[in-house]
Design a protein around this motif. Structure first.
Motif, PDB file in Angstrom:
ATOM      1  N   SER A  57       0.846  -1.259  -0.040  1.00  0.00           N
ATOM      2  CA  SER A  57      -0.039   0.104  -0.045  1.00  0.00           C
ATOM      3  C   SER A  57       1.003   1.184  -0.176  1.00  0.00           C
ATOM      4  N   LEU A  58       2.163   1.125   0.355  1.00  0.00           N
ATOM      5  CA  LEU A  58       3.031   2.185   0.532  1.00  0.00           C
ATOM      6  C   LEU A  58       3.540   2.283  -0.794  1.00  0.00           C
ATOM      7  N   GLY A  59       3.576   1.498  -1.439  1.00  0.00           N
ATOM      8  CA  GLY A  59       4.280   1.274  -2.743  1.00  0.00           C
ATOM      9  C   GLY A  59       5.675   1.082  -2.598  1.00  0.00           C
ATOM     10  N   GLY A  60       6.181   0.477  -1.389  1.00  0.00           N
ATOM     11  CA  GLY A  60       7.531  -0.161  -0.999  1.00  0.00           C
ATOM     12  C   GLY A  60       7.955   0.860   0.172  1.00  0.00           C
ATOM     13  N   ILE A  61       9.267   0.615   0.517  1.00  0.00           N
ATOM     14  CA  ILE A  61       9.869   1.432   1.719  1.00  0.00           C
ATOM     15  C   ILE A  61      11.479   1.545   1.133  1.00  0.00           C
ATOM     16  N   ASP A  62      12.001   2.597   1.451  1.00  0.00           N
ATOM     17  CA  ASP A  62      13.091   2.702   1.122  1.00  0.00           C
ATOM     18  C   ASP A  62      14.084   2.266   2.224  1.00  0.00           C
ATOM     19  N   VAL A  63      14.705   1.159   1.817  1.00  0.00           N
ATOM     20  CA  VAL A  63      15.614   0.607   2.953  1.00  0.00           C
ATOM     21  C   VAL A  63      16.821   1.258   3.056  1.00  0.00           C
ATOM     22  N   ARG A  64      17.333   1.658   1.775  1.00  0.00           N
ATOM     23  CA  ARG A  64      18.734   2.556   1.989  1.00  0.00           C
ATOM     24  C   ARG A  64      18.656   3.666   2.902  1.00  0.00           C
ATOM     25  N   ALA A  65      17.356   4.398   2.717  1.00  0.00           N
ATOM     26  CA  ALA A  65      17.070   5.685   3.176  1.00  0.00           C
ATOM     27  C   ALA A  65      17.282   5.119   4.992  1.00  0.00           C
ATOM     28  N   ILE A  66      16.479   4.344   5.282  1.00  0.00           N
ATOM     29  CA  ILE A  66      16.299   3.977   6.667  1.00  0.00           C
ATOM     30  C   ILE A  66      17.703   3.617   7.169  1.00  0.00           C
ATOM     31  N   MET A  67      18.583   2.813   6.376  1.00  0.00           N
ATOM     32  CA  MET A  67      19.883   2.526   7.013  1.00  0.00           C
ATOM     33  C   MET A  67      20.820   3.472   7.049  1.00  0.00           C
ATOM     34  N   ALA A  68      20.595   4.674   5.935  1.00  0.00           N
ATOM     35  CA  ALA A  68      21.554   6.003   6.163  1.00  0.00           C
ATOM     36  C   ALA A  68      21.268   6.829   7.259  1.00  0.00           C
ATOM     37  N   GLN A  69      19.825   6.796   7.932  1.00  0.00           N
ATOM     38  CA  GLN A  69      19.461   7.582   8.864  1.00  0.00           C
ATOM     39  C   GLN A  69      19.808   6.791  10.211  1.00  0.00           C
ATOM     40  N   ALA A  70      19.760   5.459  10.119  1.00  0.00           N
ATOM     41  CA  ALA A  70      19.902   4.660  11.247  1.00  0.00           C
ATOM     42  C   ALA A  70      21.451   4.511  11.603  1.00  0.00           C
ATOM     43  N   LEU A  71      22.420   4.716  10.660  1.00  0.00           N
ATOM     44  CA  LEU A  71      23.869   4.877  10.888  1.00  0.00           C
ATOM     45  C   LEU A  71      23.976   6.051  11.481  1.00  0.00           C
ATOM     46  N   GLN A  72      23.535   7.223  11.226  1.00  0.00           N
ATOM     47  CA  GLN A  72      23.615   8.555  11.773  1.00  0.00           C
ATOM     48  C   GLN A  72      23.135   8.469  13.086  1.00  0.00           C
ATOM     49  N   MET A  73      22.189   7.767  13.483  1.00  0.00           N
ATOM     50  CA  MET A  73      21.571   7.562  14.881  1.00  0.00           C
ATOM     51  C   MET A  73      22.610   6.383  15.834  1.00  0.00           C
TER      52      MET A  73
END
Length: 144
Positions: A57-73
């Motif tokens: 329903s979301l058309g997918g989720i950007d895993v790379r964006a999650i990983m990039a932000q998680a690395l910064q966190m």
């Protein structure tokens, strides 16, 4: 068993990962007990279909964006996944609510993911493999 399908849409690479079962008595650690089989059935019958509907329903989720932000966190997307899992939940929770078949299904799905800090480990590993296929390390090293 339900799987995440992780795709590099630019190059067409697809990789797959199972849903993370959590810690403790789990099949990937070699446990074989009634509670392990019960959890696997629940992943197949409840969580997998619920996540499938929500993510589609979301058309997918950007895993790379999650990983990039998680690395910064502070995550490193292998043993520390609390930020990545939290970012994933933030994105998928509204869709789980909107596409859920019952309050019990949605509640159990959200409780399971929120209680499993390693939930995003599996799609992170699949994403790393999809990226590796695109530009294998040995080619980069050979060109130096």
């Amino acid at each position: 068993m339900p799987v995440f399908v992780v795709e590099d849409k630019t190059h067409g690479n697809q990789t797959f990962s199972t849903l993370n079962e959590g810690l403790g008595k789990v099949l990937r650690y070699g446990a074989f007990a009634p509670e392990v089989l019960q959890r696997l059935r629940w992943l197949q019958e409840v969580l997998g279909p619920a996540l499938g509907r929500a993510i589609r329903s979301l058309g997918g989720i950007d895993v790379r964006a999650i990983m990039a932000q998680a690395l910064q966190m502070g995550d490193e997307c292998h043993n520390r996944n609390k930020a990545a899992t939290s970012l994933f939940v933030r994105q998928v929770a509204p869709a789980l609510v909107e596409t859920g078949t019952s309050r019990a299904e949605t509640s159990s799905a959200l409780h399971f993911i929120a209680g499993n800090d390693h939930f995003h480990l599996n799609p992170s590993m699949a994403a790393a493999k999809a990226l590796h296929w695109r530009e294998p390390m040995y080619r980069a090293a050979a060109s130096w």
